[in-house]
Every structure is written in C-alpha cells, then in structure tokens.
Write a protein that holds these residues in place. Structure first.
Motif, PDB file in Angstrom:
ATOM      1  N   MET A   1      12.480   7.704  12.057  1.00 14.99           N
ATOM      2  CA  MET A   1      11.220   7.863  11.339  1.00 14.99           C
ATOM      3  C   MET A   1      11.510   8.089   9.859  1.00 14.99           C
ATOM      4  O   MET A   1      12.533   8.646   9.496  1.00 14.99           O
ATOM      5  CB  MET A   1      10.438   9.063  11.872  1.00 14.99           C
ATOM      6  N   ILE A   2      10.561   7.640   9.045  1.00 12.77           N
ATOM      7  CA  ILE A   2      10.549   7.999   7.627  1.00 12.77           C
ATOM      8  C   ILE A   2       9.181   8.596   7.333  1.00 12.77           C
ATOM      9  O   ILE A   2       8.219   8.371   8.072  1.00 12.77           O
ATOM     10  CB  ILE A   2      10.826   6.793   6.697  1.00 12.77           C
ATOM     11  N   TYR A   3       9.123   9.365   6.271  1.00 17.39           N
ATOM     12  CA  TYR A   3       7.893  10.035   5.880  1.00 17.39           C
ATOM     13  C   TYR A   3       7.615   9.728   4.419  1.00 17.39           C
ATOM     14  O   TYR A   3       8.520   9.736   3.593  1.00 17.39           O
ATOM     15  CB  TYR A   3       8.010  11.547   6.105  1.00 17.39           C
ATOM     16  N   ALA A  61      10.156  -1.098   6.794  1.00 19.44           N
ATOM     17  CA  ALA A  61       9.466  -2.365   7.051  1.00 19.44           C
ATOM     18  C   ALA A  61       8.076  -2.104   7.638  1.00 19.44           C
ATOM     19  O   ALA A  61       7.104  -2.766   7.251  1.00 19.44           O
ATOM     20  CB  ALA A  61      10.293  -3.237   7.995  1.00 19.44           C
ATOM     21  N   ALA A  62       7.972  -1.136   8.542  1.00 20.27           N
ATOM     22  CA  ALA A  62       6.663  -0.789   9.120  1.00 20.27           C
ATOM     23  C   ALA A  62       5.743  -0.244   8.042  1.00 20.27           C
ATOM     24  O   ALA A  62       4.548  -0.564   8.017  1.00 20.27           O
ATOM     25  CB  ALA A  62       6.839   0.231  10.245  1.00 20.27           C
ATOM     26  N   ARG A  63       6.281   0.584   7.151  1.00 21.00           N
ATOM     27  CA  ARG A  63       5.481   1.123   6.043  1.00 21.00           C
ATOM     28  C   ARG A  63       4.951  -0.016   5.172  1.00 21.00           C
ATOM     29  O   ARG A  63       3.776  -0.065   4.827  1.00 21.00           O
ATOM     30  CB  ARG A  63       6.315   2.084   5.200  1.00 21.00           C
ATOM     31  N   ASP A  64       5.838  -0.929   4.806  1.00 21.43           N
ATOM     32  CA  ASP A  64       5.444  -2.037   3.936  1.00 21.43           C
ATOM     33  C   ASP A  64       4.379  -2.913   4.584  1.00 21.43           C
ATOM     34  O   ASP A  64       3.407  -3.308   3.932  1.00 21.43           O
ATOM     35  CB  ASP A  64       6.663  -2.876   3.549  1.00 21.43           C
ATOM     36  N   ARG A  65       4.532  -3.204   5.869  1.00 22.10           N
ATOM     37  CA  ARG A  65       3.526  -4.011   6.584  1.00 22.10           C
ATOM     38  C   ARG A  65       2.182  -3.297   6.620  1.00 22.10           C
ATOM     39  O   ARG A  65       1.135  -3.906   6.375  1.00 22.10           O
ATOM     40  CB  ARG A  65       3.989  -4.301   8.014  1.00 22.10           C
ATOM     41  N   ALA A  66       2.202  -2.003   6.916  1.00 21.81           N
ATOM     42  CA  ALA A  66       0.959  -1.236   7.028  1.00 21.81           C
ATOM     43  C   ALA A  66       0.213  -1.197   5.700  1.00 21.81           C
ATOM     44  O   ALA A  66      -1.001  -1.426   5.656  1.00 21.81           O
ATOM     45  CB  ALA A  66       1.254   0.172   7.527  1.00 21.81           C
ATOM     46  N   TRP A  67       0.932  -0.908   4.611  1.00 19.43           N
ATOM     47  CA  TRP A  67       0.264  -0.816   3.306  1.00 19.43           C
ATOM     48  C   TRP A  67      -0.229  -2.178   2.828  1.00 19.43           C
ATOM     49  O   TRP A  67      -1.311  -2.290   2.248  1.00 19.43           O
ATOM     50  CB  TRP A  67       1.165  -0.153   2.272  1.00 19.43           C
TER      51      TRP A  67
END
Length: 107
Positions: A1-3, A61-67
């Motif tokens: 996880m990242i925050y 990568a999940a963060r970038d896709r979500a934003w």
C-alpha cells in the motif's frame, strides 16, 4: 500500500464551501473512481484555513489511474465549476506520497 497526504489551503471564508463539496459530492465520486479515503483532519492548533486528508492505494499505478479517471469525470468537472462560481475554493495544495515502514501498524 501507499498513502497520499493532501493538504489544501482554503481561500478566506470558503472552508464551509469546500467541506460541503467533499461531503455532498467528492466523497461519492472518490469511491466511484477507487480513491479510498483514510480520513480528513482540520487543525485544532495551527493555520485555520487548512484541510488535510489521506488516501490509500495499492500502488502508484492505481493512484494514477484513479486520479486520471476522477479528474476526467464530467460530473466532477460540473461539481467543481458549480462550487467555484463565486471564485476558487483552494489557494494552494501540497501532496506527498508515503509508504509504510516495516514496523508501521498501518500497512
């Protein structure tokens, strides 16, 4: 996880407006786009125009896709435009990405 830690510095007298936007619209849109909010905080001592929140993601990568998905959502664009009819809500914002240490209770 990242925050991701995000601190928003709100325009004078606009804190109620941004809190309303988060409560009435943004939180639902975050969930729609996979942005998991860990929590929101406002200062008890310190700058009174600061609103801080933290989000959790599987990885960068999940963060970038979500934003990317969130920012391109026409509903978000309409909500933002409508909420800023009387001027911008945010003066500036700061964000940082954190990874837990091996001994962190929150992983």
């Amino acid at each position: 996880m990242i925050y991701e830690w995000r601190a928003y510095y709100i325009m004078p007298s606009r804190m109620p407006d941004i809190q309303k936007r988060f409560a009435d619209h943004t939180m639902r849109l975050f969930a729609k786009h996979g942005i998991k909010v860990v929590g929101f905080w406002e200062p008890v001592i310190g700058e009174s125009n600061e609103l801080v929140y933290m989000c959790a993601y599987e990885d960068l990568a999940a963060r970038d896709r979500a934003w990317k998905s969130f920012m391109s959502d026409p509903e978000w664009q309409a909500v933002r435009k409508d909420s800023e009819m009387n001027g911008p809500l945010v003066q500036r914002f700061v964000n940082k990405i954190f990874k837990p240490t091996s001994f962190s209770p929150l992983q």
